[in-house]
Design a protein around this motif. Structure first.
Motif, PDB file in Angstrom:
ATOM      1  N   ARG A   9       3.029 -14.531   2.900  1.00 31.07           N
ATOM      2  CA  ARG A   9       1.962 -13.594   3.265  1.00 31.07           C
ATOM      3  C   ARG A   9       1.987 -13.337   4.769  1.00 31.07           C
ATOM      4  O   ARG A   9       1.947 -12.182   5.212  1.00 31.07           O
ATOM      5  CB  ARG A   9       0.595 -14.149   2.857  1.00 31.07           C
TER       6      ARG A   9
ATOM      7  N   ALA B 237      -1.301  -4.950   5.803  1.00 30.74           N
ATOM      8  CA  ALA B 237      -2.542  -5.518   6.318  1.00 30.74           C
ATOM      9  C   ALA B 237      -3.021  -6.626   5.389  1.00 30.74           C
ATOM     10  O   ALA B 237      -2.575  -6.721   4.233  1.00 30.74           O
ATOM     11  CB  ALA B 237      -3.606  -4.434   6.420  1.00 30.74           C
ATOM     12  N   GLU B 238      -3.932  -7.451   5.874  1.00 32.59           N
ATOM     13  CA  GLU B 238      -4.496  -8.535   5.057  1.00 32.59           C
ATOM     14  C   GLU B 238      -5.109  -8.003   3.764  1.00 32.59           C
ATOM     15  O   GLU B 238      -5.149  -8.710   2.761  1.00 32.59           O
ATOM     16  CB  GLU B 238      -5.547  -9.304   5.853  1.00 32.59           C
ATOM     17  N   SER B 239      -5.570  -6.769   3.777  1.00 35.64           N
ATOM     18  CA  SER B 239      -6.207  -6.186   2.586  1.00 35.64           C
ATOM     19  C   SER B 239      -5.230  -5.964   1.434  1.00 35.64           C
ATOM     20  O   SER B 239      -5.644  -5.678   0.311  1.00 35.64           O
ATOM     21  CB  SER B 239      -6.893  -4.870   2.941  1.00 35.64           C
ATOM     22  N   ALA B 240      -3.928  -6.124   1.680  1.00 43.30           N
ATOM     23  CA  ALA B 240      -2.920  -5.942   0.635  1.00 43.30           C
ATOM     24  C   ALA B 240      -2.739  -7.195  -0.226  1.00 43.30           C
ATOM     25  O   ALA B 240      -1.928  -7.204  -1.137  1.00 43.30           O
ATOM     26  CB  ALA B 240      -1.578  -5.551   1.258  1.00 43.30           C
TER      27      ALA B 240
ATOM     28  N   GLU C  73      -4.554 -10.503  -2.510  1.00 40.84           N
ATOM     29  CA  GLU C  73      -5.719 -11.054  -3.196  1.00 40.84           C
ATOM     30  C   GLU C  73      -5.302 -12.318  -3.932  1.00 40.84           C
ATOM     31  O   GLU C  73      -4.144 -12.477  -4.298  1.00 40.84           O
ATOM     32  CB  GLU C  73      -6.349 -10.045  -4.143  1.00 40.84           C
TER      33      GLU C  73
ATOM     34  N   VAL D  48       2.777  -9.703   6.712  1.00 37.43           N
ATOM     35  CA  VAL D  48       1.866  -9.095   7.688  1.00 37.43           C
ATOM     36  C   VAL D  48       2.594  -8.865   9.014  1.00 37.43           C
ATOM     37  O   VAL D  48       2.444  -7.824   9.653  1.00 37.43           O
ATOM     38  CB  VAL D  48       0.605  -9.973   7.878  1.00 37.43           C
TER      39      VAL D  48
ATOM     40  N   PRO E  69       0.808  -1.214   0.000  1.00 28.29           N
ATOM     41  CA  PRO E  69       0.000   0.000   0.000  1.00 28.29           C
ATOM     42  C   PRO E  69       0.849   1.274   0.000  1.00 28.29           C
ATOM     43  O   PRO E  69       0.345   2.346  -0.317  1.00 28.29           O
ATOM     44  CB  PRO E  69      -0.818  -0.117   1.286  1.00 28.29           C
TER      45      PRO E  69
END
Length: 53
Positions: free
Chosen positions: A25, A41-44, A46, A29, A12
């Motif tokens: 991963r 963050a986990e949102s980084a 997919e 984190v 990000p």
């Protein structure tokens, strides 16, 4: 998630993008981006789309 699914990480902060496995991963984190050190963050992450056949 199966072992064959790729996880795509996009920082990000610096925008670096790379394909990682579940262990990497978790390390990202826990420790931050390997390029710039920014918090991750986990949102980084997919799951990559499956290749079209």
């Amino acid at each position: 998630m199966s072992a064959s699914e790729d996880i795509v990480f996009t920082c990000p902060d610096c925008g670096e993008t790379m394909v990682v496995n579940p262990a990497m991963r978790d390390a990202l984190v826990a420790n931050g981006c390997v390029v710039c050190g920014a918090a991750v963050a986990e949102s980084a992450f997919e799951v990559a789309d499956a290749p079209q056949e």
